[in-house]
Write a protein that holds these residues in place. Structure first.
Motif, PDB file in Angstrom:
ATOM      1  N   LEU A   1     -23.032   2.976 -20.773  1.00  0.00           N
ATOM      2  CA  LEU A   1     -22.165   2.742 -19.610  1.00  0.00           C
ATOM      3  C   LEU A   1     -22.948   2.053 -18.500  1.00  0.00           C
ATOM      4  N   LEU A   2     -24.124   2.629 -18.171  1.00  0.00           N
ATOM      5  CA  LEU A   2     -24.949   2.043 -17.116  1.00  0.00           C
ATOM      6  C   LEU A   2     -25.424   0.658 -17.522  1.00  0.00           C
ATOM      7  N   PHE A   3     -25.787   0.534 -18.792  1.00  0.00           N
ATOM      8  CA  PHE A   3     -26.337  -0.726 -19.281  1.00  0.00           C
ATOM      9  C   PHE A   3     -25.334  -1.861 -19.129  1.00  0.00           C
ATOM     10  N   MET A   4     -24.079  -1.598 -19.528  1.00  0.00           N
ATOM     11  CA  MET A   4     -23.090  -2.674 -19.476  1.00  0.00           C
ATOM     12  C   MET A   4     -22.717  -3.023 -18.047  1.00  0.00           C
ATOM     13  N   LYS A   5     -22.761  -2.013 -17.132  1.00  0.00           N
ATOM     14  CA  LYS A   5     -22.284  -2.261 -15.770  1.00  0.00           C
ATOM     15  C   LYS A   5     -23.388  -2.763 -14.842  1.00  0.00           C
ATOM     16  N   LYS A   6     -24.619  -2.265 -15.075  1.00  0.00           N
ATOM     17  CA  LYS A   6     -25.641  -2.454 -14.048  1.00  0.00           C
ATOM     18  C   LYS A   6     -26.763  -3.424 -14.407  1.00  0.00           C
ATOM     19  N   THR A   7     -26.930  -3.747 -15.663  1.00  0.00           N
ATOM     20  CA  THR A   7     -28.102  -4.566 -15.990  1.00  0.00           C
ATOM     21  C   THR A   7     -27.716  -6.022 -16.228  1.00  0.00           C
ATOM     22  N   THR A   8     -28.701  -6.901 -16.082  1.00  0.00           N
ATOM     23  CA  THR A   8     -28.465  -8.325 -16.307  1.00  0.00           C
ATOM     24  C   THR A   8     -28.072  -8.569 -17.755  1.00  0.00           C
ATOM     25  N   LEU A   9     -28.794  -7.892 -18.658  1.00  0.00           N
ATOM     26  CA  LEU A   9     -28.525  -8.115 -20.069  1.00  0.00           C
ATOM     27  C   LEU A   9     -27.092  -7.714 -20.418  1.00  0.00           C
TER      28      LEU A   9
ATOM     29  N   LEU B   1     -24.689  26.039 -27.619  1.00  0.00           N
ATOM     30  CA  LEU B   1     -25.302  24.711 -27.604  1.00  0.00           C
ATOM     31  C   LEU B   1     -26.141  24.463 -28.846  1.00  0.00           C
ATOM     32  N   SER B   2     -26.763  25.501 -29.364  1.00  0.00           N
ATOM     33  CA  SER B   2     -27.653  25.293 -30.504  1.00  0.00           C
ATOM     34  C   SER B   2     -26.875  25.039 -31.786  1.00  0.00           C
ATOM     35  N   ARG B   3     -25.567  25.235 -31.753  1.00  0.00           N
ATOM     36  CA  ARG B   3     -24.793  25.011 -32.971  1.00  0.00           C
ATOM     37  C   ARG B   3     -24.550  23.537 -33.253  1.00  0.00           C
ATOM     38  N   PHE B   4     -24.776  22.674 -32.252  1.00  0.00           N
ATOM     39  CA  PHE B   4     -24.547  21.242 -32.473  1.00  0.00           C
ATOM     40  C   PHE B   4     -25.816  20.563 -32.964  1.00  0.00           C
ATOM     41  N   SER B   5     -25.612  19.450 -33.637  1.00  0.00           N
ATOM     42  CA  SER B   5     -26.756  18.688 -34.110  1.00  0.00           C
ATOM     43  C   SER B   5     -27.435  17.995 -32.939  1.00  0.00           C
ATOM     44  N   PRO B   6     -28.762  17.835 -32.977  1.00  0.00           N
ATOM     45  CA  PRO B   6     -29.428  17.087 -31.902  1.00  0.00           C
ATOM     46  C   PRO B   6     -28.864  15.680 -31.760  1.00  0.00           C
ATOM     47  N   LEU B   7     -28.331  15.136 -32.857  1.00  0.00           N
ATOM     48  CA  LEU B   7     -27.766  13.788 -32.782  1.00  0.00           C
ATOM     49  C   LEU B   7     -26.563  13.754 -31.852  1.00  0.00           C
ATOM     50  N   MET B   8     -25.869  14.919 -31.727  1.00  0.00           N
ATOM     51  CA  MET B   8     -24.738  14.978 -30.804  1.00  0.00           C
ATOM     52  C   MET B   8     -25.235  14.755 -29.377  1.00  0.00           C
ATOM     53  N   TYR B   9     -26.374  15.392 -29.042  1.00  0.00           N
ATOM     54  CA  TYR B   9     -26.909  15.222 -27.692  1.00  0.00           C
ATOM     55  C   TYR B   9     -27.389  13.794 -27.488  1.00  0.00           C
ATOM     56  N   ILE B  10     -27.983  13.237 -28.551  1.00  0.00           N
ATOM     57  CA  ILE B  10     -28.418  11.840 -28.445  1.00  0.00           C
ATOM     58  C   ILE B  10     -27.216  10.943 -28.174  1.00  0.00           C
ATOM     59  N   SER B  11     -26.095  11.252 -28.819  1.00  0.00           N
ATOM     60  CA  SER B  11     -24.937  10.379 -28.618  1.00  0.00           C
ATOM     61  C   SER B  11     -24.398  10.504 -27.197  1.00  0.00           C
ATOM     62  N   ILE B  12     -24.500  11.696 -26.599  1.00  0.00           N
ATOM     63  CA  ILE B  12     -24.090  11.819 -25.188  1.00  0.00           C
ATOM     64  C   ILE B  12     -24.970  10.935 -24.321  1.00  0.00           C
ATOM     65  N   ILE B  13     -26.294  10.987 -24.609  1.00  0.00           N
ATOM     66  CA  ILE B  13     -27.211  10.128 -23.848  1.00  0.00           C
ATOM     67  C   ILE B  13     -26.821   8.661 -24.047  1.00  0.00           C
ATOM     68  N   ILE B  14     -26.484   8.306 -25.307  1.00  0.00           N
ATOM     69  CA  ILE B  14     -26.136   6.906 -25.593  1.00  0.00           C
ATOM     70  C   ILE B  14     -24.904   6.482 -24.804  1.00  0.00           C
ATOM     71  N   ILE B  15     -23.917   7.387 -24.717  1.00  0.00           N
ATOM     72  CA  ILE B  15     -22.711   7.041 -23.953  1.00  0.00           C
ATOM     73  C   ILE B  15     -23.081   6.693 -22.507  1.00  0.00           C
ATOM     74  N   ILE B  16     -23.878   7.589 -21.890  1.00  0.00           N
ATOM     75  CA  ILE B  16     -24.216   7.374 -20.478  1.00  0.00           C
ATOM     76  C   ILE B  16     -25.060   6.115 -20.301  1.00  0.00           C
ATOM     77  N   VAL B  17     -26.078   5.988 -21.175  1.00  0.00           N
ATOM     78  CA  VAL B  17     -26.972   4.840 -21.041  1.00  0.00           C
ATOM     79  C   VAL B  17     -26.199   3.539 -21.233  1.00  0.00           C
TER      80      VAL B  17
END
Lengths: 360, 308
Positions: free
Chosen positions: B157-165, B139-155
């Protein structure tokens, strides 16, 4: 006022406004890095037009740009945005260089036209894929063209490395083309000017006549102006859209062929000058009129030629030319706003005139 | 010694991160009805400003923030052009590509007098994760930005499906007139989607390229990845999960190409590089016209004061 219709006047004013805005933005950028914009543009101009050498180089550079811009313009007249010109040009140059290297023993009078036609066929063939995508599946031409631009560069690199590489060449390139397929030169000193220049002029003239003096050209423009209207008037819109894409591809292929046969005499790995992308702003700024395209392509050729002089004399790196083009294209995207502004301006003048007439 | 399998998985993830990030950014813009061909430009600018930020502050985190600002800068021009003034979206995007490539190359030469910047602090590894037992060293071999991008994917997904905006973005991209009638400020929503969401994603993607993978900037760093992102959105039919998979496919073939170059020098790598493009063309031909496409894509929605 009476000589020009208001539409034409507004169009001219729009172009002037766009050019002027781009000029202002670039000047501000130059002032920010502490260079005088006047001396920079002066050096650009001098480098491109100041000497016989510069002038010939400018015209030579303008030839492929002009043909590419015509390729964009044909499709644009039919309402299609062909940004695959770059890829079509590369494939055209491959086809033409293969014909030029491997067919031997022909006289120049036959070999050169043969290579040019091969280039045109190559370009048209490559344009066939997005055309079929549009005809069969109603695909987005833009996306297909973008894909195929990138593909063309890779295809070129692959073909050269895998099949056509000259082991003795200093750079990675194909064999030198046969002497019989070199484009004849009109001027030799101080720089070469080949007959590509005349070909471009002839093609521009043909396109002008086609656009504005033939029924078919009229129908083509009708398709571009109002697709549904043209359809109801009984025009086969699909035919015009697909044929304009193919003609555009052929013109791009011709540009690639002229570049290879007249300037480099070989095809290098990584040969992908962005002439196709130059063609887009030119065609849009000139309203797809071949006369405007000739002028525009000389300006863009001048930018490319003059940039090296500018780099030496003023110390501004030649990448500034890309910035100029980028700013220009961004402003062209805003054409609607500029048209709106120039119409407002003209409207005011118009109202005043009307008021004057009434008071008399 | 890593097995080939492990290397491939690692390289695939590494190479597809920028495409995924940019594709998600583009998805926001396109869902809102703004075609963004300027993806390449956003990434280029983001990668350049990221290096600038890291160079002048000495910190890679500041670099990433600067990269985001760079991406947003280009996105702002795009949204001014297309949303505010109703300009042509395709031409604006192409112009921004040229502009960003030219501007970054130009400034790079003016500031560092060469086409390549000096090395700066980078974010190639996530050292914090090393402490995790068993998988920490991987896990430490990946850039922290990779983990941020995983968070972005999930967020997102939820944002487009679940929020008013998220719903409003879809509404604005499908039928701006109806959306305006329903009381949504079409322009503000589009500005937000292009300028903020797409800009941030583009800037992050650029920052990942320059300081997440390397530690410098050079011309042609992006090299067509932005265009791949544009295509990934089309092929993924504007669905975040699907477009991430398409981006992974592009990353996989990129990784494969590198491996083939190392292990089989006789096969020309360009041929392998061609595969994802050929796949994309065939996939486009098979899928045909896309009904999932936002209805108002590429159509400017003019403000009243700019109407003739």
């Amino acid at each position: 006022m009476k000589l020009l219709s208001r539409d034409k006047l507004a169009g001219a004013l729009t172009t002037i406004l766009i050019l002027f805005s781009a000029f202002v933005v670039i000047s501000i950028l130059l002032l920010c890095i502490g260079v005088s914009p006047l001396s920079t543009f002066g050096a650009l101009f001098k480098g491109a037009f100041g000497s016989k050498l510069g002038l010939i180089n400018t015209i030579q550079k303008a030839v492929p740009i002009c043909l590419c811009a015509l390729g964009v313009a044909v499709a644009k007249q039919a309402g299609i945005f062909n940004i695959g010109i770059n890829g079509q040009m590369i494939i055209g140059s491959i086809a033409s260089v293969i014909t030029a290297v491997y067919i031997k023993g022909l006289p120049t009078a036959i070999h050169v036209p043969l290579c040019l036609i091969a280039g045109m066929l190559g370009g048209a063939l490559y344009a066939l894929i997005p055309t079929l995508g549009y005809l069969w599946r109603r695909l987005n031409i833009l996306v297909l063209c973008l894909l195929m631009n990138t593909m063309a560069v890779k295809i070129e690199t692959w073909l050269i490395y895998a099949y056509f590489k000259d082991p003795n060449a200093l750079t990675n390139s194909t064999y030198r083309i046969q002497a019989s397929s070199n484009l004849p030169n009109l001027v030799r000193t101080p720089a070469r000017l080949n007959i590509g220049f005349i070909i471009a002029l002839i093609v521009s003239a043909i396109m002008y006549i086609y656009f504005y003096k033939t029924t078919s050209g009229f129908e083509l423009r009708a398709v571009g102006l109002n697709n549904n209207g043209a359809k109801y008037a009984g025009i086969n819109t699909k035919k015009y859209i697909s044929s304009s894409l193919l003609i555009g591809g052929a013109l791009a292929g011709l540009a690639g062929a002229i570049e290879v046969l007249g300037t480099y005499y070989r095809l290098y790995v990584g040969f992908s000058p962005a002439y196709g992308f130059d063609g887009i702003p030119i065609s849009l700024l000139s309203g797809n009129n071949p006369i405007g395209i000739i002028i525009g392509s000389i300006v863009f050729g001048a930018l490319r030629v003059g940039s090296s002089t500018m780099q030496v004399k003023v110390g501004v790196s030649s990448e500034l030319v890309d910035v100029i083009q980028g700013v220009l294209i961004c402003f062209i995207a805003l054409e609607y706003l500029f048209k709106f502004a120039s119409n407002k301006l003209l409207g005011k003048i118009h109202h005043k005139e009307a008021a004057n007439v009434k008071s008399i | 010694m890593l097995s080939l399998f492990e290397t491939m998985i690692e390289a695939t993830i590494r190479l597809s991160v920028p495409i995924i990030l940019m594709a998600i950014g583009n998805q926001f813009a396109e869902k809102a009805g703004v075609m963004n061909l300027g993806a390449e430009g956003m990434m280029t600018m983001g990668s350049f400003t990221a290096v600038l930020g890291a160079y002048y502050s000495g910190s890679a985190v500041v670099g990433v923030l600067a990269g985001i600002v760079g991406g947003m800068l280009v996105a702002t021009i795009h949204s001014l052009n297309t949303v505010e003034f109703g300009g042509n979206q395709n031409i604006s995007g192409l112009g921004l590509n040229t502009l960003a490539a030219g501007l970054s190359a130009f400034l790079c030469r003016e500031l560092f007098s060469s086409g390549i910047t000096p090395s700066v602090q980078n974010l190639q590894r996530t050292e914090i994760l090393r402490k995790i037992p068993l998988v920490g060293h991987i896990l430490s071999r990946f850039s922290p930005l990779m983990y941020i991008s995983i968070i972005i994917i999930i967020v997102s997904l939820l944002f487009m499906k679940k929020t008013t905006l998220g719903m409003r973005i879809v509404a604005v991209g499908d039928d701006p007139t109806a959306a305006e009638t329903a009381g949504i400020n079409v322009w503000n929503v589009r500005h937000l989607a292009v300028c903020v969401f797409c800009g941030i994603c583009g800037g992050l993607a650029g920052a990942y390229l320059s300081i997440g993978q390397l530690s410098f900037f050079q011309d042609d760093l992006v090299n067509g990845k932005g265009m791949l992102a544009v295509i990934a959105v089309k092929m993924g039919k504007w669905n975040i999960g699907a477009l991430s998979l398409v981006a992974l496919m592009f990353g996989f073939f990129d990784a494969l190409q590198v491996q083939i170059q190392i292990n089989f020098p006789s096969v020309s790598p360009e041929l392998v590089e061609l595969i994802p493009y050929i796949v994309a063309v065939i996939a486009l031909f098979i899928s045909g016209e896309n009904s999932a496409q936002p209805k108002a894509l590429t159509q400017p929605y003019l403000k009243n004061k700019y109407k003739f």
